[in-house]
Motif scaffolding. Sequence first.
Motif, PDB file in Angstrom:
ATOM      1  N   LYS A  20      44.431  37.320  31.126  1.00 53.71           N
ATOM      2  CA  LYS A  20      44.543  38.575  31.891  1.00 53.71           C
ATOM      3  C   LYS A  20      43.849  39.713  31.152  1.00 53.71           C
ATOM      4  N   LEU A  21      42.927  40.375  31.845  1.00 57.87           N
ATOM      5  CA  LEU A  21      42.256  41.540  31.269  1.00 57.87           C
ATOM      6  C   LEU A  21      42.831  42.797  31.907  1.00 57.87           C
ATOM      7  N   TYR A  22      42.868  43.862  31.116  1.00 63.60           N
ATOM      8  CA  TYR A  22      43.374  45.166  31.592  1.00 63.60           C
ATOM      9  C   TYR A  22      42.251  46.175  31.476  1.00 63.60           C
ATOM     10  N   SER A  23      41.884  46.791  32.594  1.00 63.54           N
ATOM     11  CA  SER A  23      40.784  47.745  32.594  1.00 63.54           C
ATOM     12  C   SER A  23      41.336  49.166  32.495  1.00 63.54           C
ATOM     13  N   PRO A  24      40.894  49.941  31.483  1.00 60.25           N
ATOM     14  CA  PRO A  24      41.370  51.327  31.381  1.00 60.25           C
ATOM     15  C   PRO A  24      41.015  52.148  32.610  1.00 60.25           C
ATOM     16  N   SER A  25      39.831  51.906  33.206  1.00 54.80           N
ATOM     17  CA  SER A  25      39.461  52.719  34.378  1.00 54.80           C
ATOM     18  C   SER A  25      40.352  52.362  35.569  1.00 54.80           C
ATOM     19  N   THR A  26      40.719  51.085  35.696  1.00 54.46           N
ATOM     20  CA  THR A  26      41.600  50.713  36.803  1.00 54.46           C
ATOM     21  C   THR A  26      42.964  51.374  36.659  1.00 54.46           C
ATOM     22  N   ALA A  27      43.440  51.467  35.423  1.00 49.60           N
ATOM     23  CA  ALA A  27      44.733  52.136  35.210  1.00 49.60           C
ATOM     24  C   ALA A  27      44.679  53.574  35.723  1.00 49.60           C
ATOM     25  N   ARG A  28      43.502  54.198  35.615  1.00 47.14           N
ATOM     26  CA  ARG A  28      43.376  55.602  36.044  1.00 47.14           C
ATOM     27  C   ARG A  28      43.142  55.724  37.558  1.00 47.14           C
ATOM     28  N   ASN A  29      42.351  54.789  38.135  1.00 42.05           N
ATOM     29  CA  ASN A  29      41.922  55.028  39.522  1.00 42.05           C
ATOM     30  C   ASN A  29      42.639  54.166  40.569  1.00 42.05           C
ATOM     31  N   ARG A  30      43.507  53.267  40.131  1.00 47.07           N
ATOM     32  CA  ARG A  30      44.042  52.314  41.118  1.00 47.07           C
ATOM     33  C   ARG A  30      44.950  52.971  42.159  1.00 47.07           C
ATOM     34  N   ASP A  31      45.724  53.986  41.774  1.00 49.59           N
ATOM     35  CA  ASP A  31      46.609  54.609  42.778  1.00 49.59           C
ATOM     36  C   ASP A  31      45.827  55.393  43.829  1.00 49.59           C
ATOM     37  N   PRO A  32      44.883  56.278  43.419  1.00 45.62           N
ATOM     38  CA  PRO A  32      44.092  56.975  44.458  1.00 45.62           C
ATOM     39  C   PRO A  32      43.299  56.022  45.338  1.00 45.62           C
ATOM     40  N   ILE A  33      42.775  54.938  44.752  1.00 46.14           N
ATOM     41  CA  ILE A  33      42.014  53.973  45.563  1.00 46.14           C
ATOM     42  C   ILE A  33      42.950  53.297  46.571  1.00 46.14           C
ATOM     43  N   ARG A  34      44.117  52.923  46.119  1.00 42.26           N
ATOM     44  CA  ARG A  34      45.057  52.270  47.049  1.00 42.26           C
ATOM     45  C   ARG A  34      45.468  53.223  48.164  1.00 42.26           C
ATOM     46  N   ASP A  35      45.681  54.488  47.828  1.00 42.64           N
ATOM     47  CA  ASP A  35      46.078  55.456  48.859  1.00 42.64           C
ATOM     48  C   ASP A  35      45.013  55.547  49.958  1.00 42.64           C
ATOM     49  N   VAL A  36      43.747  55.614  49.553  1.00 39.89           N
ATOM     50  CA  VAL A  36      42.668  55.709  50.548  1.00 39.89           C
ATOM     51  C   VAL A  36      42.561  54.409  51.342  1.00 39.89           C
ATOM     52  N   PHE A  37      42.709  53.309  50.627  1.00 39.53           N
ATOM     53  CA  PHE A  37      42.653  52.017  51.315  1.00 39.53           C
ATOM     54  C   PHE A  37      43.731  51.948  52.409  1.00 39.53           C
ATOM     55  N   LEU A  38      44.952  52.343  52.051  1.00 41.96           N
ATOM     56  CA  LEU A  38      46.054  52.238  53.023  1.00 41.96           C
ATOM     57  C   LEU A  38      45.851  53.194  54.197  1.00 41.96           C
ATOM     58  N   LYS A  39      45.115  54.282  53.981  1.00 41.14           N
ATOM     59  CA  LYS A  39      44.890  55.244  55.064  1.00 41.14           C
ATOM     60  C   LYS A  39      43.791  54.791  56.026  1.00 41.14           C
ATOM     61  N   PHE A  40      42.743  54.166  55.503  1.00 37.74           N
ATOM     62  CA  PHE A  40      41.563  53.943  56.341  1.00 37.74           C
ATOM     63  C   PHE A  40      41.206  52.478  56.609  1.00 37.74           C
ATOM     64  N   MET A  41      41.779  51.551  55.867  1.00 37.16           N
ATOM     65  CA  MET A  41      41.361  50.149  56.015  1.00 37.16           C
ATOM     66  C   MET A  41      42.393  49.364  56.835  1.00 37.16           C
ATOM     67  N   PRO A  42      42.000  48.182  57.343  1.00 33.96           N
ATOM     68  CA  PRO A  42      42.956  47.386  58.134  1.00 33.96           C
ATOM     69  C   PRO A  42      44.195  47.018  57.320  1.00 33.96           C
ATOM     70  N   LEU A  43      45.335  47.076  57.969  1.00 41.71           N
ATOM     71  CA  LEU A  43      46.595  46.776  57.291  1.00 41.71           C
ATOM     72  C   LEU A  43      47.081  45.370  57.612  1.00 41.71           C
ATOM     73  N   GLU A  44      46.257  44.652  58.384  1.00 43.53           N
ATOM     74  CA  GLU A  44      46.544  43.235  58.610  1.00 43.53           C
ATOM     75  C   GLU A  44      45.230  42.501  58.789  1.00 43.53           C
ATOM     76  N   GLY A  45      45.281  41.191  58.620  1.00 44.42           N
ATOM     77  CA  GLY A  45      44.074  40.388  58.771  1.00 44.42           C
ATOM     78  C   GLY A  45      43.541  39.933  57.426  1.00 44.42           C
ATOM     79  N   LYS A  46      42.229  39.728  57.386  1.00 43.29           N
ATOM     80  CA  LYS A  46      41.596  39.134  56.208  1.00 43.29           C
ATOM     81  C   LYS A  46      40.670  40.132  55.528  1.00 43.29           C
ATOM     82  N   ILE A  47      40.863  40.302  54.207  1.00 45.06           N
ATOM     83  CA  ILE A  47      40.036  41.214  53.412  1.00 45.06           C
ATOM     84  C   ILE A  47      39.294  40.383  52.363  1.00 45.06           C
ATOM     85  N   LEU A  48      38.010  40.663  52.213  1.00 48.82           N
ATOM     86  CA  LEU A  48      37.216  40.019  51.161  1.00 48.82           C
ATOM     87  C   LEU A  48      36.826  41.069  50.131  1.00 48.82           C
TER      88      LEU A  48
END
Length: 219
Positions: A20-48
Motif C-alpha cells: 500500500k502506497l500513501y500519496s501526500p497529494s491525495t491526502a490533501r485533495n481527496r475530500d474536495p475531489i470527492r465532493d465534486v465527484f458526488l455533485k456532478f458524476m453518476p451516482l450509480e452504474g459503472k465508473i472507469l
Amino acid sequence: MTDNQKNKIALEDRAENGNKLYSPSTARNRDPIRDVFLKFMPLEGKILEIGGGTGEHAIHIASKLPNVVWHTGDPDETSRASIAAWIEDAGLSNVKGPHSIDVRAEDWGIEAEAPFDGLVSINMIHIAPITAAEGLFAGAQRILAPAGKFFLYGPFSKGGIHISPSNEAFDQSLKSRDPRWGVRDIDADLLPLAKKNGLILQEAVEMPANNLSLIFRKS
Ligand SMILES: C[S@@+](CC[C@H](N)C(=O)[O-])C[C@H]1O[C@@H](n2cnc3c(N)ncnc32)[C@H](O)[C@@H]1O
C-alpha cells in the motif's frame, strides 16, 4: 524499481505500508475531489478510473457510492500492487481492479465491458506526453454511454495563460523533467480534443491549490 523511479512516476514521495502506497497529494485533495465527484458524476452504474496511482482516490470515492462499480488500475506495476492492496484492505465489493490500461493504446482491452457511465482521470495528463490526453479523450468516446460523464482533474491553463505563478513554475519544472510533459491548456489542447471526440465541457470547478475539476459530457 528503485524508490527514485517510483517517485518519478508520482512526482512526490509516497509512504509505504507493505504494497500500500500513501500519496501526500491525495491526502490533501481527496475530500474536495470527492465532493465534486458526488455533485456532478453518476451516482450509480459503472465508473472507469485511469491512472489510479496508489488506489486511494478509488477507495475514498467509491466508499460513498454503493450503487457504483468502480474499476481502477494503472499501467505502472508498483501502482497496481498498491491498488490491489488498498482494495483488499478496504473490503469494498464495489471496487474492481487493477486493470493495466495505457490510454495511448488504440484498444484499451476493456471495450467489451462498455458502456461505462463515467470515466475519471486525476492528475495524469500533465505528467505524460500529449498523446496520453489524445488517447484519453478518444477512449472516452469509445467507452462512455450516451450522456456519460468524464471527470478530469489537474492543473490547467486557459487561453494560453497559467492561472497562477505556481502553475507556471510547475509547468516549467515538468518540462525540465521531460519536455513532452506539461500543464495542458483548456482552450488549445482540451476543447479541440473534446470536440473531436463528441464531448462537451459542462463544468469547470475551481479547486484548492490552483487545480480544476473539468466535467465533460458525451453528446
Ligand atoms: C501523478 S500520478 C497520479 C495518480 C493518482 N491519480 C493520484 O491522483 O494520486 C499519475 C499516474 O498516471 C499514470 N499514467 C501515466 N501515463 C499513463 C498513460 N499513458 N495511461 C494511463 N495512465 C498513465 C502513472 O502511472 C501514474 O500512476
